[in-house]
Design an enzyme around this catalytic site. Structure first.
Site, PDB file in Angstrom:
ATOM      1  N   ARG A 100       0.818  -1.220   0.000  1.00 11.90           N
ATOM      2  CA  ARG A 100       0.000   0.000   0.000  1.00 11.90           C
ATOM      3  C   ARG A 100       0.850   1.267   0.000  1.00 11.90           C
ATOM      4  NH1 ARG A 100      -0.642  -3.704   3.450  1.00 11.90           N
ATOM      5  NH2 ARG A 100      -2.527  -4.973   3.694  1.00 11.90           N
ATOM      6  N   LYS A 139     -15.374   0.703  -1.124  1.00 16.36           N
ATOM      7  CA  LYS A 139     -15.444   0.528   0.331  1.00 16.36           C
ATOM      8  C   LYS A 139     -14.676   1.624   1.067  1.00 16.36           C
ATOM      9  CE  LYS A 139     -14.295  -1.015   4.494  1.00 16.36           C
ATOM     10  NZ  LYS A 139     -13.190  -0.528   5.338  1.00 16.36           N
ATOM     11  N   PRO A 195     -20.336   1.418   4.107  1.00 21.98           N
ATOM     12  CA  PRO A 195     -19.162   0.609   3.739  1.00 21.98           C
ATOM     13  C   PRO A 195     -19.434  -0.881   3.919  1.00 21.98           C
ATOM     14  CG  PRO A 195     -18.584   2.366   5.295  1.00 21.98           C
ATOM     15  CD  PRO A 195     -20.068   2.304   5.247  1.00 21.98           C
ATOM     16  N   ASP A 232     -17.468  -4.203   4.186  1.00 17.71           N
ATOM     17  CA  ASP A 232     -16.219  -4.946   4.347  1.00 17.71           C
ATOM     18  C   ASP A 232     -16.563  -6.415   4.581  1.00 17.71           C
ATOM     19  OD1 ASP A 232     -17.310  -4.809   6.875  1.00 17.71           O
ATOM     20  OD2 ASP A 232     -15.380  -4.807   7.859  1.00 17.71           O
TER      21      ASP A 232
END
Length: 276
Positions: free
Chosen positions: A165, A207, A224, A226
DNA sequence: GTCCAGGGTAAGC
DNA sequence: GCTTACCATGGA
């Protein structure tokens, strides 16, 4: 100062996975770093809390941060079937408040959240703050500025545990620092335009965009999904979540469902239910 | 050691 | 449009 906050569940809010910079001191006592300030909050019982700030700072900053102007009691008047999973979630997590966090910190936090557990996210956020943030006290660091993260090299970011990331974080921070995206100027956009703008950041999908919309821009219809909410929807809302029943409240209900689902797993598995 | 985590991306169909 | 492999790392 002392504040009376009816119905507020400090511990559940601090551990709710929307903010990653609460540090638990004892059962109902937490440190929080936000807006480059360190705040200590102690729950005293009977909806009373002690905040380590003066009255001016409370009204200028924390009253809004904790969303204390919002009428959470209105959730109790929504059409929810008694005994349903949603009803149980409201009963358990109704004291959670949807915080109004800083957009940049929230954006970075949820980009790095992907495929990480909440404790791991907190570790990364602390590492970023310690390495790139300004010291604001003893062992306390503000969250880094867009400039600091935009100018960080990949090795430094990976040393904070960001893994793959790291380039997402650096590139998104650069977009903010370059003013290719102006996070402070997105509040006036409607939900659709806000989502599209957030989706233009590398590492941001639907998300993560929904989390930033809900936890920073306070868009209470953002929802959201998840892995936890996915399971809740599969098991308890096979027809889909009834968004049309709860306009302006779906995001809050999502947060309650998230907290309740995680709590159930911790306290003896999804089949266990002491109340029925 | 194994499994999972507040997913996104790019390639393939 | 819709699947699927792949991505690094820490915490339980």
């Amino acid at each position: 100062m002392l504040v009376h906050i009816p119905g507020f569940d400090l511990a559940l809010t601090a551990q709710s996975g929307q903010c990653f910079r609460f540090h638990q001191l004892s059962d109902d006592s937490f440190n929080l770093i936000a807006h480059s300030r360190l705040l200590t909050i102690d729950g005293l019982g009977n909806d009373k809390f002690r905040l380590s700030c003066d009255e001016a700072e409370y009204w200028q900053l924390w009253h809004n941060y904790f969303d204390l102007g919002h009428d959470y009691a209105a959730i109790g008047a929504l059409p929810v079937q008694a005994g349903s999973y949603l009803h149980q979630a409201i009963g358990y997590a109704g004291g959670v408040r949807v915080l109004r966090q800083e957009p940049f910190e929230t954006l970075i936090a949820f980009i790095l959240s992907q495929r990480k557990s909440i404790p791991a996210i907190k570790t990364c956020m602390e590492a970023l703050a310690k390495r790139y943030g300004e010291p604001i006290g003893e062992e306390a660091y503000a969250f880094p500025s867009p400039k600091a993260l935009a100018q960080a090299d990949e090795a430094g970011l990976k040393a904070c545990g960001l893994g793959y990331r790291a380039p997402y974080i650096q590139k998104t921070a650069a977009m903010v620092f370059d003013h290719r995206i102006d996070l402070e100027n997105l509040y006036h956009l409607d939900d659709g335009a806000l989502e599209q703008t957030l989706l233009s950041c590398p590492g941001v999908g639907k998300k993560v965009a929904a989390c930033v919309m809900l936890f920073a821009y306070h868009r209470l219809d953002a929802f959201p999904v998840d892995v936890w909410i996915q399971r809740v929807l599969l098991e308890h809302f096979p027809e889909g979540f009834p968004f049309s029943l709860y306009p302006g409240h779906c995001g809050i209900l999502q947060q309650y469902l998230f907290c309740y689902a995680r709590h159930q797993l911790k306290s003896g598995g999804k089949g266990a239910n002491l109340s029925t």
